[in-house]
Design a protein around this motif. Sequence first.
Motif, PDB file in Angstrom:
ATOM      1  N   CYS A   1      36.789  32.675  36.204  1.00 35.56           N
ATOM      2  CA  CYS A   1      35.597  33.143  35.486  1.00 35.56           C
ATOM      3  C   CYS A   1      35.902  33.478  34.037  1.00 35.56           C
ATOM      4  CB  CYS A   1      34.999  34.351  36.196  1.00 35.56           C
ATOM      5  SG  CYS A   1      35.932  35.904  35.968  1.00 35.56           S
ATOM      6  N   GLY A   2      37.166  33.857  33.763  1.00 35.18           N
ATOM      7  CA  GLY A   2      37.533  34.222  32.402  1.00 35.18           C
ATOM      8  C   GLY A   2      37.162  35.645  32.016  1.00 35.18           C
ATOM      9  N   GLU A   3      36.531  36.364  32.923  1.00 35.53           N
ATOM     10  CA  GLU A   3      36.002  37.687  32.554  1.00 35.53           C
ATOM     11  C   GLU A   3      36.481  38.828  33.438  1.00 35.53           C
ATOM     12  OE1 GLU A   3      31.846  36.923  32.830  1.00 35.53           O
ATOM     13  OE2 GLU A   3      31.823  35.752  30.974  1.00 35.53           O
ATOM     14  N   CYS A   4      36.906  38.555  34.656  1.00 35.93           N
ATOM     15  CA  CYS A   4      37.273  39.647  35.564  1.00 35.93           C
ATOM     16  C   CYS A   4      38.613  40.239  35.120  1.00 35.93           C
ATOM     17  CB  CYS A   4      37.354  39.148  37.004  1.00 35.93           C
ATOM     18  SG  CYS A   4      38.796  38.121  37.350  1.00 35.93           S
TER      19      CYS A   4
ATOM     20  N   CYS B   1      41.543  37.728  35.213  1.00 35.34           N
ATOM     21  CA  CYS B   1      41.462  36.731  34.133  1.00 35.34           C
ATOM     22  C   CYS B   1      41.852  37.369  32.803  1.00 35.34           C
ATOM     23  CB  CYS B   1      40.056  36.158  34.050  1.00 35.34           C
ATOM     24  SG  CYS B   1      39.702  34.978  35.366  1.00 35.34           S
TER      25      CYS B   1
ATOM     26  N   CYS C   1      41.727  35.182  40.064  1.00 38.43           N
ATOM     27  CA  CYS C   1      40.347  35.465  39.620  1.00 38.43           C
ATOM     28  C   CYS C   1      39.457  35.868  40.794  1.00 38.43           C
ATOM     29  CB  CYS C   1      39.755  34.242  38.930  1.00 38.43           C
ATOM     30  SG  CYS C   1      38.008  34.466  38.530  1.00 38.43           S
ATOM     31  N   HIS C   2      38.736  36.965  40.622  1.00 39.83           N
ATOM     32  CA  HIS C   2      37.895  37.476  41.704  1.00 39.83           C
ATOM     33  C   HIS C   2      36.570  36.753  41.848  1.00 39.83           C
ATOM     34  CE1 HIS C   2      39.206  41.420  43.671  1.00 39.83           C
ATOM     35  NE2 HIS C   2      40.251  40.666  43.430  1.00 39.83           N
ATOM     36  N   ARG C   3      36.132  36.088  40.751  1.00 40.01           N
ATOM     37  CA  ARG C   3      34.824  35.425  40.833  1.00 40.01           C
ATOM     38  C   ARG C   3      34.984  33.921  40.620  1.00 40.01           C
ATOM     39  NH1 ARG C   3      33.383  39.872  37.345  1.00 40.01           N
ATOM     40  NH2 ARG C   3      32.932  38.460  35.621  1.00 40.01           N
TER      41      ARG C   3
HETATM   42 ZN    ZN Z   1      38.127  35.944  36.755  1.00 41.29          ZN
END
Ligand code: ZN
Length: 354
Positions: free
Chosen positions: A102-105, A108, A116-118
Amino acid sequence: MEGKMKALRMYAPNDFRIEEIPIPDIREDEILIKVEACGICAGDVKTLHGGIRVWGTTPENRYIEAPITGGHEFVGRVVEFGSKVNGIKLGDRMVSEQIVPCGECRFCREGNYSMCHRHYIYGFKQETPGGFAEYMKFHHSGIHHIIPEGMSAWEATLIEPLACAMHAVDRAKIGHSDIVVIGGLGAIGLGMVSAARKLEPKMIIGLDLRRKRLELAKQYGADLVMNPMDMDVVEEIKKLTEGYGCDVYIEASGSEKSVKQGMGAIRFQGRYVQFGVFPEEITVDWNDIGDGKEIDIYGAHLAPYCYRPVIHGIMNGSIHTEGLMTHTYRLEDWKEAFETAEKNPDALKVMLVP
Ligand SMILES: [Zn+2]
Ligand SMILES: [Zn+2]
């Protein structure tokens, strides 16, 4: 691109179907690939047979979003890309890493994108249909790599499993004085032999029940190979190490026996890496880890930061591929291909060509 394509879609356990579906639409930051080949993973075979880690025990804990086009060991050539994609051209041969983070969790942001969790994984989530098809979309948040022209398509389908192998070896933190044992010499276990060889430990020992695999392991750089059917492997390893045991054991077979063997063969304060996936819960004496040997246990999952070095290694010959691709089938013949991957003792890697 307009039109229809053939795809192998997974509906439910034992219900995979070849279907005609639309060629995927791409966004301005995505890439459309004409698939050249896609390898069959042990995980794909488990998916066919209803593996619980994929299908879950209830709809709530189900991982797969069915029906979905399977396949994450793909390679293909660029036939279209959006206006916001830079650095590639039509006709480039490319792969995309199996996990689309996701690049955001938290993971990441900390650079641990494989956790990555999402995330999505190609071939399992609606957002990311896989490579068992004539065309596929490289997702906008995926991690893509251009393959040098000197590498063949079949070698490129091996990048994913070999990258997983390299990550497991990375986890073991191998040094030059280590005696490293690799339990299970399928395509990934053999990849571990290559990856470990690059680190020049004191000795690499490969274990498998099949003679052909043991021979390949030797070719790939194992100093010694042993067949657990022919000898007491734990005893042999002890003999080789003045009774101490091996420094590192990497479990790559997903069998309970191999875990017990590893726990027995490993020295006090040794490092044990679990890569193999078990079909069901297994039982071991957990006391060996704490009260007994004070073992460091590491898990290994996916292949963070390993695609690029594996591509480089295949090109310079340090990551071996000879003999790994044993069978090729047309996409329509997927049933036979899956059966070969599962049951043929000579099968290492089987690939589907759309
Ligand atoms: Zn992530
Ligand atoms: Zn795989």
